[in-house]
Design a protein around this motif. Structure first.
Motif, PDB file in Angstrom:
ATOM      1  N   GLY A   3       0.927  -1.293   0.002  1.00 44.57           N
ATOM      2  CA  GLY A   3      -0.059  -0.032   0.023  1.00 44.57           C
ATOM      3  C   GLY A   3       0.923   1.151  -0.099  1.00 44.57           C
ATOM      4  N   GLU A   4       0.429   2.224   0.660  1.00 42.95           N
ATOM      5  CA  GLU A   4       1.137   3.466   0.848  1.00 42.95           C
ATOM      6  C   GLU A   4       2.556   3.292   1.871  1.00 42.95           C
ATOM      7  N   VAL A   5       3.579   3.542   1.022  1.00 39.11           N
ATOM      8  CA  VAL A   5       4.885   3.233   1.805  1.00 39.11           C
ATOM      9  C   VAL A   5       5.336   4.774   2.253  1.00 39.11           C
ATOM     10  N   TYR A   6       5.760   4.801   3.547  1.00 41.60           N
ATOM     11  CA  TYR A   6       6.333   6.212   4.458  1.00 41.60           C
ATOM     12  C   TYR A   6       7.857   5.841   4.646  1.00 41.60           C
ATOM     13  N   PRO A   7       8.249   6.987   4.988  1.00 41.26           N
ATOM     14  CA  PRO A   7       9.670   7.016   5.385  1.00 41.26           C
ATOM     15  C   PRO A   7       9.730   6.223   6.476  1.00 41.26           C
ATOM     16  N   THR A   8      10.882   5.189   6.760  1.00 37.99           N
ATOM     17  CA  THR A   8      11.121   4.366   8.003  1.00 37.99           C
ATOM     18  C   THR A   8      10.311   3.062   7.789  1.00 37.99           C
TER      19      THR A   8
ATOM     20  N   GLY B 265      21.277  12.879  14.684  1.00 32.06           N
ATOM     21  CA  GLY B 265      20.331  11.816  15.241  1.00 32.06           C
ATOM     22  C   GLY B 265      18.665  12.531  15.232  1.00 32.06           C
ATOM     23  N   LYS B 266      18.361  13.597  14.543  1.00 35.27           N
ATOM     24  CA  LYS B 266      17.155  13.885  14.613  1.00 35.27           C
ATOM     25  C   LYS B 266      16.545  13.666  13.068  1.00 35.27           C
ATOM     26  N   GLY B 267      15.733  12.497  13.132  1.00 35.65           N
ATOM     27  CA  GLY B 267      15.042  12.361  11.970  1.00 35.65           C
ATOM     28  C   GLY B 267      15.901  11.453  10.890  1.00 35.65           C
ATOM     29  N   GLU B 268      15.344  11.302   9.705  1.00 31.22           N
ATOM     30  CA  GLU B 268      15.841  10.561   8.541  1.00 31.22           C
ATOM     31  C   GLU B 268      16.289  11.232   7.340  1.00 31.22           C
ATOM     32  N   VAL B 269      17.385  10.974   6.676  1.00 31.19           N
ATOM     33  CA  VAL B 269      17.564  11.411   5.290  1.00 31.19           C
ATOM     34  C   VAL B 269      16.891  10.228   4.320  1.00 31.19           C
ATOM     35  N   ILE B 270      15.836  10.575   3.679  1.00 30.84           N
ATOM     36  CA  ILE B 270      15.156   9.688   2.750  1.00 30.84           C
ATOM     37  C   ILE B 270      15.627   9.638   1.118  1.00 30.84           C
ATOM     38  N   ASN B 271      16.076  11.030   0.730  1.00 36.43           N
ATOM     39  CA  ASN B 271      16.466  10.965  -0.662  1.00 36.43           C
ATOM     40  C   ASN B 271      17.773  11.684  -0.813  1.00 36.43           C
TER      41      ASN B 271
END
Length: 190
Positions: free
Chosen positions: A30-35, A59-65
């Motif tokens: 279905g809909e895929v989100y970061p993490t 350490g604050k969040g993710e780099v997705i691209n």
């Protein structure tokens, strides 16, 4: 850019990919989100589950691209670019057009409506041992630049092996798909 994508399990090719990966673990459809844990064609050519996003250096969040134009030069992406090239299958990806106070959500897919194979890079998190990936982006095709100025690097099947095993990833990315189909799927207000 490319903060969500969709895996339609009604598609026979994607259903087969999910079945292969889910012999070992459950992945998001279905809909895929970061993490989320998602299916990925790994650098060694096998389908596996990986988590979407590299932890940020602070350490604050993710780099997705990662920008395809500079990934080979950036500390976070240099090694994965040379050793961890992968492919992320999807039915389509989403982008949002901003029109005043409205945001219009679009689904973008390949012109032939076959699965989208997004170029990515991967690595192992040294602290957790988890496999991680990010999606490579490029400037958007002019036909969709009104929606967003970036799009994923989408690689046709005939150059998948060159992406995974070749010695010139920049040249391989330059042969990615430029045009995509799009349709509005929803409208929201801010």
């Amino acid at each position: 850019m490319c903060g969500r994508y969709y895996i339609e399990i009604e598609d026979a090719e994607l259903r087969s990919i999910i079945a292969e990966v889910e012999r070992k673990t459950t992945v998001k459809t279905g809909e895929v989100y970061p993490t989320n844990l998602a299916p990925v064609l790994s650098p060694n050519g096998t389908m596996t589950a990986m988590r979407w996003g590299f932890p940020r250096f602070d350490g604050k969040g993710e780099v997705i691209n990662a920008r395809s134009e500079t990934a080979a030069e950036k500390n976070m992406f240099r090694r994965p670019m040379s050793e961890g090239r992968c492919l992320i299958p999807a039915s389509w990806y989403f982008e949002w057009e901003k029109r005043g106070s409205q945001k219009i959500k679009y689904a973008l897919s390949t012109p032939d409506n076959r699965p989208v194979w997004m170029a990515g890079i991967s690595r192992t998190d040294l602290q957790t041992g988890e496999s991680l990936f990010v999606i490579l982006t490029r400037p958007a095709w002019s036909g969709i630049s009104f929606i967003h100025d970036r799009m994923p690097v989408i690689l046709p099947e005939k150059i998948h092996d060159q992406w995974l095993y070749g010695h010139d990833p920049i040249e391989t990315m330059s042969r990615g798909m430029k045009e995509v189909r799009y349709k509005a799927v929803s409208e929201t207000r801010k």
